[in-house]
Write a protein that holds these residues in place. Sequence first.
Motif, short mmCIF file in Angstrom:
data_model
loop_
_atom_site.label_atom_id
_atom_site.label_comp_id
_atom_site.label_asym_id
_atom_site.label_seq_id
_atom_site.Cartn_x
_atom_site.Cartn_y
_atom_site.Cartn_z
N THR A 90 -8.65 -2.60 -6.26
CA THR A 90 -8.95 -1.35 -5.55
C THR A 90 -8.82 -1.47 -4.04
OG1 THR A 90 -11.31 -1.86 -5.60
CG2 THR A 90 -10.45 -0.48 -7.39
N ALA A 91 -8.94 -2.67 -3.49
CA ALA A 91 -8.84 -2.83 -2.04
C ALA A 91 -7.39 -2.83 -1.54
CB ALA A 91 -9.53 -4.12 -1.61
N LEU A 92 -6.43 -3.04 -2.42
CA LEU A 92 -5.04 -3.10 -1.99
C LEU A 92 -4.45 -1.72 -1.75
CD1 LEU A 92 -3.49 -5.86 -4.29
CD2 LEU A 92 -4.14 -6.03 -1.88
N ARG A 93 -3.65 -1.64 -0.70
CA ARG A 93 -2.89 -0.42 -0.45
C ARG A 93 -1.53 -0.57 -1.14
NH1 ARG A 93 -6.48 -1.25 3.10
NH2 ARG A 93 -5.45 -2.79 4.41
N THR A 94 -0.87 0.54 -1.35
CA THR A 94 0.42 0.54 -2.05
C THR A 94 1.47 1.25 -1.20
OG1 THR A 94 -0.16 2.58 -3.21
CG2 THR A 94 -0.63 0.49 -4.35
N ALA A 95 2.72 0.80 -1.37
CA ALA A 95 3.82 1.37 -0.60
C ALA A 95 5.07 1.41 -1.46
CB ALA A 95 4.08 0.53 0.66
N TRP A 96 5.97 2.32 -1.10
CA TRP A 96 7.26 2.44 -1.77
C TRP A 96 8.34 2.63 -0.72
CZ3 TRP A 96 9.62 7.38 -4.05
CH2 TRP A 96 10.81 7.09 -4.75
N TYR A 97 9.34 1.75 -0.73
CA TYR A 97 10.51 1.89 0.12
C TYR A 97 11.60 2.53 -0.72
CZ TYR A 97 9.81 -0.54 4.59
OH TYR A 97 9.44 -0.88 5.86
N SER A 98 11.97 3.74 -0.39
CA SER A 98 12.98 4.48 -1.12
C SER A 98 14.18 4.75 -0.23
CB SER A 98 12.39 5.82 -1.60
OG SER A 98 13.41 6.64 -2.13
N GLY A 99 15.36 4.70 -0.82
CA GLY A 99 16.57 5.08 -0.11
C GLY A 99 16.90 6.55 -0.25
#
Length: 156
Positions: A90-99
Amino acid sequence: MVRYHNFDVVFAEIPDETTLAINITGCPNRCPGCHSPHLQRDAGRPLDDAELRALLGRYGESVTCVCFMGGDASPHEIARLARLVRQERTALRTAWYSGRADLPEGLDVAAFDYVKLGPWVERLGPLTAPTTNQRLYRRSDDGTLHDITERFRRRT
């Protein structure tokens, strides 16, 4: 099925985060001058729930964010995996690199704290270039996306 080529712990992809960056394969974008053409192939290890949990078990205490680098062929699956990250750590943030130029229709943007959008256009440069077409957004608690691309620019 989402597959990945490799991963690394990085410090430059998301500002102020120590990031587990997972390089997703099967990229459909075919950007001219792509810096990672090997990620266009549908190859690599399956990134299923068990594999992601194993990565989190190994690196989840050492990072503050998990970033899915690519996944444009299966954006809704990437969002599901991001939700799994949150469920497990729960402490982790999430990210998405999209083209992609825009968010896919119906994407659960709430699965991500950060989203990078924009195809690679060599003449416009990377996120650090003032001419870039790419943008990094941080999602606020109310769900709106705020452009934080300027954070990549060095201050003199």
